[in-house]
Design a protein around this motif. Structure first.
Motif, PDB file in Angstrom:
ATOM      1  N   UNK A  28      -3.435  13.604 -22.968  1.00 42.81           N
ATOM      2  CA  UNK A  28      -2.783  12.686 -21.904  1.00 42.81           C
ATOM      3  C   UNK A  28      -1.381  13.020 -21.932  1.00 42.81           C
ATOM      4  N   UNK A  29      -0.847  13.937 -22.364  1.00 42.88           N
ATOM      5  CA  UNK A  29       0.435  14.197 -22.492  1.00 42.88           C
ATOM      6  C   UNK A  29       1.239  13.942 -21.361  1.00 42.88           C
ATOM      7  N   UNK A  30       0.624  14.569 -20.041  1.00 46.07           N
ATOM      8  CA  UNK A  30       1.545  14.364 -19.198  1.00 46.07           C
ATOM      9  C   UNK A  30       1.547  13.049 -18.364  1.00 46.07           C
ATOM     10  N   UNK A  57       2.924  16.032  -8.355  1.00 49.81           N
ATOM     11  CA  UNK A  57       3.804  17.070  -9.368  1.00 49.81           C
ATOM     12  C   UNK A  57       5.273  16.523  -9.212  1.00 49.81           C
ATOM     13  N   UNK A  58       5.574  15.215  -8.892  1.00 53.35           N
ATOM     14  CA  UNK A  58       6.915  15.065  -8.988  1.00 53.35           C
ATOM     15  C   UNK A  58       7.569  14.919 -10.390  1.00 53.35           C
ATOM     16  N   UNK A  72      19.704  20.132 -20.187  1.00 54.74           N
ATOM     17  CA  UNK A  72      18.582  20.271 -19.130  1.00 54.74           C
ATOM     18  C   UNK A  72      17.227  19.945 -19.987  1.00 54.74           C
ATOM     19  N   UNK A  73      16.413  19.101 -19.457  1.00 50.58           N
ATOM     20  CA  UNK A  73      15.273  18.761 -20.017  1.00 50.58           C
ATOM     21  C   UNK A  73      14.310  19.218 -19.015  1.00 50.58           C
ATOM     22  N   UNK A  74      13.075  19.694 -19.664  1.00 51.56           N
ATOM     23  CA  UNK A  74      12.143  20.142 -18.838  1.00 51.56           C
ATOM     24  C   UNK A  74      10.689  20.028 -19.557  1.00 51.56           C
ATOM     25  N   UNK A  75       9.658  20.013 -18.799  1.00 48.85           N
ATOM     26  CA  UNK A  75       8.389  20.220 -19.726  1.00 48.85           C
ATOM     27  C   UNK A  75       7.543  21.005 -18.837  1.00 48.85           C
ATOM     28  N   UNK A  76       6.440  21.599 -19.573  1.00 47.60           N
ATOM     29  CA  UNK A  76       5.433  22.514 -19.353  1.00 47.60           C
ATOM     30  C   UNK A  76       4.297  21.624 -19.660  1.00 47.60           C
ATOM     31  N   UNK A  77       3.482  21.067 -18.817  1.00 46.77           N
ATOM     32  CA  UNK A  77       2.387  20.135 -19.262  1.00 46.77           C
ATOM     33  C   UNK A  77       1.128  21.260 -19.414  1.00 46.77           C
ATOM     34  N   UNK A  81       4.505  20.881 -23.868  1.00 50.54           N
ATOM     35  CA  UNK A  81       5.647  21.010 -24.711  1.00 50.54           C
ATOM     36  C   UNK A  81       6.807  20.592 -23.660  1.00 50.54           C
ATOM     37  N   UNK A  82       7.815  19.939 -24.250  1.00 50.43           N
ATOM     38  CA  UNK A  82       9.094  19.498 -23.394  1.00 50.43           C
ATOM     39  C   UNK A  82      10.459  20.306 -24.084  1.00 50.43           C
ATOM     40  N   UNK A  83      11.069  20.788 -23.523  1.00 54.36           N
ATOM     41  CA  UNK A  83      12.172  21.504 -23.772  1.00 54.36           C
ATOM     42  C   UNK A  83      13.414  20.714 -23.808  1.00 54.36           C
ATOM     43  N   UNK A  84      14.526  21.140 -24.440  1.00 58.00           N
ATOM     44  CA  UNK A  84      15.986  20.389 -24.017  1.00 58.00           C
ATOM     45  C   UNK A  84      16.751  21.818 -24.277  1.00 58.00           C
ATOM     46  N   UNK A  85      16.996  22.218 -22.947  1.00 55.91           N
ATOM     47  CA  UNK A  85      18.219  23.536 -22.798  1.00 55.91           C
ATOM     48  C   UNK A  85      19.404  22.653 -23.317  1.00 55.91           C
ATOM     49  N   UNK A  86      20.358  23.182 -24.271  1.00 60.30           N
ATOM     50  CA  UNK A  86      21.566  22.645 -24.617  1.00 60.30           C
ATOM     51  C   UNK A  86      22.750  23.912 -24.328  1.00 60.30           C
TER      52      UNK A  86
END
Length: 121
Positions: A28-30, A57-58, A72-77, A81-86
């Motif tokens: 249930x990560x998403x 999908x919003x 920038x934070x993003x996620x790939x369900x 995985x969630x990413x934090x690009x700094x």
């Protein structure tokens, strides 16, 4: 609950970039709001970015003023995985960075072990 594991921290010069990853287990990560926090020695823990999905999908995200425009934070369900690009890192970004998951609102109840980010001047 979900289990979270951060990676990607390290030492970087001021002005440089790093990408942190937060890998999660759980089907249930998403459904969770995922946040990136940081804590520097002697300072309180700070929520720097959060991402969540609403409806279909919003994707929504929010940032603290201290990192807005640089992180920038993003996620790939599909990869849980969630990413934090700094980018444009500053010495004051030095801290242990944690990701956390909230099943409801901002009630972050699951935490990773943290990853150290050090920005040299």
């Amino acid at each position: 609950q979900v289990q979270l594991v951060e990676s990607g921290g390290g030492l970087v010069q001021a002005g440089g970039s790093l990408r942190l990853s937060c890998a999660a287990s759980g089907r249930t990560f998403s459904m969770y709001r995922i946040g990136w926090f940081r804590q520097a020695p002697g300072k309180e823990r700070e929520l720097v970015a959060a991402v969540w999905w609403s409806g279909g999908r919003t994707e929504y995200s929010d940032y603290s003023d201290s990192v807005k425009g640089r992180f920038t934070i993003s996620r790939d369900n599909t990869k849980n995985t969630v990413y934090l690009q700094m980018t444009s890192l500053k010495p004051e970004d030095t801290a242990v960075y944690y990701c956390a998951a909230a099943p409801v609102g901002y009630d972050f109840s699951s935490w990773g072990q943290g990853t150290q980010v050090t920005v040299s001047s």
